[in-house]
Structure formats: C-alpha cells, structure tokens
Design an enzyme around this catalytic site. Structure first.
Site, PDB file in Angstrom:
ATOM      1  CG  HIS A 280     -15.213  26.812  18.475  1.00 16.93           C
ATOM      2  ND1 HIS A 280     -13.974  26.246  18.641  1.00 16.93           N
ATOM      3  CD2 HIS A 280     -15.942  25.942  17.750  1.00 16.93           C
ATOM      4  CE1 HIS A 280     -13.957  25.067  18.027  1.00 16.93           C
ATOM      5  NE2 HIS A 280     -15.135  24.860  17.473  1.00 16.93           N
TER       6      HIS A 280
ATOM      7  CE  LYS B   9     -13.384  23.852  13.921  1.00 19.37           C
ATOM      8  NZ  LYS B   9     -12.814  22.817  14.772  1.00 19.37           N
TER       9      LYS B   9
ATOM     10  CG  ASN C 273     -16.511  26.522  13.104  1.00 18.13           C
ATOM     11  OD1 ASN C 273     -16.038  27.415  12.406  1.00 18.13           O
ATOM     12  ND2 ASN C 273     -16.096  26.281  14.340  1.00 18.13           N
TER      13      ASN C 273
ATOM     14  CD  GLU D  24     -10.962  25.101  16.905  1.00 24.61           C
ATOM     15  OE1 GLU D  24     -11.370  25.922  16.060  1.00 24.61           O
ATOM     16  OE2 GLU D  24     -11.063  23.865  16.749  1.00 24.61           O
TER      17      GLU D  24
ATOM     18  N   GLY E  74     -11.672  17.792  15.909  1.00 22.56           N
ATOM     19  CA  GLY E  74     -10.563  17.659  14.960  1.00 22.56           C
ATOM     20  C   GLY E  74      -9.662  16.473  15.236  1.00 22.56           C
TER      21      GLY E  74
ATOM     22  CD  GLU F  31     -18.130  22.367  18.657  1.00 20.61           C
ATOM     23  OE1 GLU F  31     -18.474  21.974  17.548  1.00 20.61           O
ATOM     24  OE2 GLU F  31     -17.204  23.174  18.840  1.00 20.61           O
TER      25      GLU F  31
ATOM     26  CB  SER G 211     -14.682  13.768  15.195  1.00 21.03           C
ATOM     27  OG  SER G 211     -13.420  14.355  15.477  1.00 21.03           O
TER      28      SER G 211
END
Ligand code: 13P
Length: 255
Positions: free
Chosen positions: A98, A15, A13, A100, A176, A170, A216
């Site tokens: 996701h 992003k 991904n 985010e 991140g 996730e 990560s």
C-alpha cells in the site's frame, strides 16, 4: 472485454481504525448488508483484530484480509506477522505494498515482491497496490511507473500464481483526499496494467486477473468507476468504515 472471466472484488482497507469492540460492531452491521452480494467482499481490519474478525465472519460471504504481511516465516522481525500466522487465524487475503506502507515504512518494489511471494506461497490472495504520486502524474510517467511497479512486484510469479493475485491501482493523490480519479483515468491505468500482465503471462491469464481501483471510491462514484471494462473492483478506505456506503459500493459491483 469480457469481465465474466474474472471476479469482482470489493475490499475494505480499514487502515489504523477501529478497536476490537468497534470492529465487532462494524462487522455486525455489515454482514446483513453484504449477504446478497454478487461479488467477493473482503474486510481488512487492523492486525490485532483479524482473529476475532475471521471468527465473526465465519460462514458468511465476507472474507478477512490483512493490511500487511512479512516475507519470512518466523524469526527476529520485531513487529511483523507471517503468512502462517495469518492463515492460522482464518485470514484469506493480504494487502501488499500500500502507498502508505511505501511512504511511511520504507516499503520498496523489492520488499513488495517478497511480501507478495510469501502471501501467495502460503495460499493467501495478495492484493498488490501500485500507483503514482501527483508529481509523477504531472510528469507524465504514470504508465511507465505503474508498469515497473507491477513487473517488479510480480518477479518470480508463475501463471498459476496469478490466480492468487489481485492488482489494486491506487493513485496516491486520490487516497483520502476526496479527489477521485475519473473513470476514464482509472480505466486507462487499469488497462495498462492488464497489458503488462498479458505481456508477462499471455492474454488469457491477464483476462482472469482482478484489477481494482482505489482512491476516494464512494457510494456515489463507484458505479461509474466499476462500469469500466478493466476496473473489476475496489479497494476502499474511508467509505469502508461506513456500512451503508460500503454496501452501496458492493451493490454497484454486484450488477
Ligand atoms: P480512501 O478510499 O480513503 O481514499 O483510501 C483508499 C485506500 O488507500 C484503500 O487502500
């Protein structure tokens, strides 16, 4: 647990990273490194680069996915992209829900369900993301929350639809941050997800669904995470932007 019943899938991904020119360079570097993979490999560049990425990867073992998808086929949805538009470009996968998108763009379990349904109805494979925040983990509600996210996301899905579904676990606190879930933590939640799938569709269908870990994941920790019986692949952010690191993760999934 027989992992041969399902595909190992490593997805990158990207992003909101990489211009068109940078996307092309990264793909060029990645293709030879990924060519020997014994797992499915997916890259998810920004929307504007999907068409070019699909062209560049044509005939290779690397498939292209989107980072989002809208649930309507067309119409007054400014800024959105439909399943047909993605299919037309040669896109095969769509990341849905996701964290985010949930955090910054008001995505809810219900819109995740709509988007996943649109993806699968069009023949795309939906990579449905679920996962808890740090606060939720500390409250001890991880399993309940992930069960609920999974169930609502899959509302209306048949057993046959599940062939086009990947669930990505996730944990938000691991995204991140460089703080990876331990392999045991990842396994515990991925196993709980498979249990929900078995409750909904029976064990045989559940055993065929790929469940990824994301957060990560990197060249150093991938092998241990992927050695767990219910961790079938990875959804990789930062490390997917580094060809050698992404290749090392692909290799770890290819054993
Ligand atoms: P990182 O690998 O950068 O933690 O991102 C994970 C992720 O969000 C993939 O979708």
């Amino acid at each position: 647990m027989d992992k041969s019943k399902r595909k190992a899938v490593i997805a990158g991904n990207w992003k909101m990273n990489k211009t068109a020119a940078e996307t092309s360079v990264l793909i060029e570097e990645l293709l030879p490194l990924a060519s020997g993979a014994n797992c499915d490999v997916v890259i998810c560049p920004p929307m504007v680069n999907l068409g070019a990425a699909a062209q560049q990867t044509l005939g290779s073992n690397v498939a292209v996915g989107s980072q989002n998808i809208h649930f309507e086929q067309s119409g007054a949805y400014t800024g959105e992209v439909s399943a047909d538009m993605l299919l037309d470009l040669g896109v095969k996968y769509a990341i849905v829900g996701h964290s985010e998108r949930r955090q910054y763009f008001a995505e809810t379990d219900e819109t995740v369900n709509l988007r996943a349904k649109a993806a699968v109805a069009a023949g795309l494979t939906a990579i449905i993301c679920v996962g808890e925040s740090l606060e939720q983990r500390e409250q001890g509600v991880t399993e309940e929350l992930v069960r609920l996210q999974t169930k609502v996301a899959l509302g209306g899905f048949t057993a046959a639809d599940m062939q086009k579904v990947i669930i990505a676990y996730e944990p938000v606190w691991a995204i991140g941050t460089g703080r990876t879930a331990t392999a045991d933590q990842a396994e515990e939640v991925c196993a709980a997800i498979r249990k929900v799938l078995a409750e909904l569709y029976g064990q045989q269908v559940a055993d065929g669904v790929t469940i990824q870990y994301g957060g990560s994941m990197n060249a150093a920790n991938a092998a241990e995470l992927l050695s767990k019986p219910n961790v079938d692949g990875g959804l990789i952010g930062g490390a997917s932007l580094k060809p050698a690191d992404f290749a090392a993760i692909i290799n770890a999934a290819s054993v």
